[in-house]
Design a protein around this motif. Structure first.
Motif, short mmCIF file in Angstrom:
data_model
loop_
_atom_site.label_atom_id
_atom_site.label_comp_id
_atom_site.label_asym_id
_atom_site.label_seq_id
_atom_site.Cartn_x
_atom_site.Cartn_y
_atom_site.Cartn_z
N UNK A 157 0.88 -1.16 0.00
CA UNK A 157 0.00 0.00 0.00
C UNK A 157 0.92 1.22 0.00
N UNK A 158 0.88 1.99 -1.08
CA UNK A 158 1.79 3.11 -1.27
C UNK A 158 1.08 4.39 -0.86
N UNK A 159 1.41 4.88 0.33
CA UNK A 159 0.78 6.09 0.83
C UNK A 159 1.40 7.33 0.22
N UNK A 160 0.56 8.25 -0.22
CA UNK A 160 1.06 9.50 -0.81
C UNK A 160 0.22 10.66 -0.29
N UNK A 161 0.78 11.86 -0.41
CA UNK A 161 0.06 13.08 -0.10
C UNK A 161 -0.16 13.88 -1.38
N UNK A 162 0.93 14.35 -1.99
CA UNK A 162 0.82 15.09 -3.25
C UNK A 162 1.35 14.31 -4.44
N UNK A 163 1.87 13.12 -4.23
CA UNK A 163 2.53 12.37 -5.30
C UNK A 163 1.68 11.27 -5.90
N UNK A 164 0.43 11.54 -6.20
CA UNK A 164 -0.45 10.49 -6.72
C UNK A 164 0.08 9.87 -8.01
N UNK A 165 0.52 10.71 -8.95
CA UNK A 165 1.02 10.18 -10.23
C UNK A 165 2.23 9.29 -10.01
N UNK A 166 3.13 9.72 -9.14
CA UNK A 166 4.32 8.91 -8.86
C UNK A 166 3.94 7.59 -8.21
N UNK A 167 3.01 7.64 -7.27
CA UNK A 167 2.59 6.42 -6.56
C UNK A 167 1.94 5.43 -7.52
N UNK A 168 1.09 5.92 -8.40
CA UNK A 168 0.42 5.03 -9.35
C UNK A 168 1.41 4.42 -10.34
N UNK A 169 2.36 5.24 -10.80
CA UNK A 169 3.38 4.71 -11.71
C UNK A 169 4.25 3.67 -11.02
N UNK A 170 4.61 3.92 -9.77
CA UNK A 170 5.42 2.97 -9.02
C UNK A 170 4.67 1.66 -8.83
N UNK A 171 3.40 1.73 -8.47
CA UNK A 171 2.60 0.52 -8.26
C UNK A 171 2.57 -0.34 -9.52
N UNK A 172 2.52 0.31 -10.68
CA UNK A 172 2.46 -0.43 -11.93
C UNK A 172 3.76 -1.11 -12.30
N UNK A 173 4.87 -0.68 -11.69
CA UNK A 173 6.17 -1.27 -12.01
C UNK A 173 6.61 -2.35 -11.03
N UNK A 174 5.87 -2.54 -9.96
CA UNK A 174 6.29 -3.48 -8.92
C UNK A 174 6.04 -4.92 -9.33
N UNK A 175 6.89 -5.84 -8.86
CA UNK A 175 6.59 -7.26 -9.05
C UNK A 175 5.37 -7.65 -8.23
N UNK A 176 4.71 -8.71 -8.63
CA UNK A 176 3.51 -9.14 -7.93
C UNK A 176 2.30 -8.36 -8.40
N UNK A 177 1.21 -8.50 -7.67
CA UNK A 177 -0.03 -7.85 -8.09
C UNK A 177 -0.80 -7.37 -6.85
N UNK A 178 -1.82 -6.54 -7.12
CA UNK A 178 -2.70 -6.09 -6.04
C UNK A 178 -2.17 -4.92 -5.24
N UNK A 179 -1.11 -4.26 -5.70
CA UNK A 179 -0.55 -3.13 -4.97
C UNK A 179 -1.51 -1.94 -5.07
N UNK A 180 -1.58 -1.16 -3.98
CA UNK A 180 -2.60 -0.12 -3.88
C UNK A 180 -2.00 1.24 -3.53
N UNK A 181 -2.02 2.21 -4.45
CA UNK A 181 -1.69 3.59 -4.07
C UNK A 181 -2.88 4.18 -3.31
N UNK A 182 -2.61 4.94 -2.26
CA UNK A 182 -3.71 5.47 -1.46
C UNK A 182 -3.34 6.83 -0.89
#
Length: 257
Positions: free
Chosen positions: A44-69
């Motif tokens: 679960x990737x917690x962000x404040x102002x970095x939504x775009x960065x968090x979503x891009x990072x989640x898409x590059x991670x191994x595995x599945x089901x990662x959640x930017x929030x």
């Protein structure tokens, strides 16, 4: 609940674990996200102002089901909302890394340059923020019976140095709070601090390259600490320091010497 008696201690396996990293869209937080995901955790990737960065990072991670929030450190109501979303999605939290923080470079001797608003913002973000995050996620951390909280501290807490007076004070407070919570939340939750020095990120607004390189030259290992080296320390604390709680571990190139 895992059996933590001597002789029954093995590495804390991350496969299938749920890990929340605040400030997870950049710097030390993002490096920690990548390391935990590589070892099998669902992030679960917690962000404040970095939504775009968090979503891009989640898409590059191994595995599945990662959640930017969205998880602003200074908004307790938003933290409770985030905890509710994570509960619905995953049902529990096994690892919580408090990597969100803030500062501003102000010379320690120039007291007039440190205005009250900046002072309060640093203290609220760096001390109340981790406390409020742990408080919001505590029911989820207790659910697994063997959880770990890692607070990203700083070498500044030890020496009273760093980017500003309130930043050093905030990290010292974070370390002391970690001791208090380690005692209060044992035996089912470990609290560990990781304190780096001179990390090569753009975290400190106004930091000069000259001052940064001078700090590195004065350290025994004369090495520029990268975010990934801090992330490796976080990983080691979670997976292998099974009987460590209430302690803060330096990742400082020997600067304390």
């Amino acid at each position: 609940m895992s059996d933590l008696r001597p002789g029954n201690l093995g590495p804390y396996a991350l496969e299938g674990r749920i890990a929340v990293v605040t400030g997870g869209s950049s710097g030390i937080g993002a490096a920690t996200v990548r390391r935990l995901a590589e070892h099998g955790a669902r992030l679960v990737i917690g962000y404040n102002t970095g939504q775009d960065r968090a979503e891009a990072l989640a898409g590059r991670l191994p595995g599945s089901g990662h959640l930017p929030i969205f998880r602003p450190a200074t908004d307790s109501a938003a933290l409770r909302t985030a905890a509710g979303q994570i509960e619905q999605r995953f049902g529990r939290v096994d690892v919580l890394v408090n990597a969100a923080g803030t500062t501003r470079a102000v010379p320690h001797g120039d007291l007039d340059a440190m205005d009250d608003e900046t002072f309060d913002r640093i203290l609220v973000t760096n001390v109340r923020g981790p406390f409020a995050t742990i408080r919001a996620f505590l029911p989820l951390l207790r659910r697994g019976g063997d959880a770990v909280v890692v607070n990203i501290s700083s070498f500044a807490a030890l020496r009273g140095q760093g980017s500003s007076v309130p930043y050093a004070a905030s990290k010292a407070a974070l370390d002391t709070m970690g001791k208090s919570l380690a005692r209060a939340l044992a035996p089912h939750i470990r609290i560990i601090g990781i304190a780096p020095a001179g990390v090569d990120t753009d975290f400190i607004p106004g930091r000069t390259q000259e001052g940064f390189l001078r700090h590195i030259a004065q350290s025994p290992l004369k090495t520029i600490c990268q975010p990934d080296e801090v992330a490796i320390a976080v990983l080691a604390a979670v997976t292998h320091l099974r009987l460590t709680t209430g302690s803060t571990i330096l990742v400082d190139g020997g600067s304390h010497l």
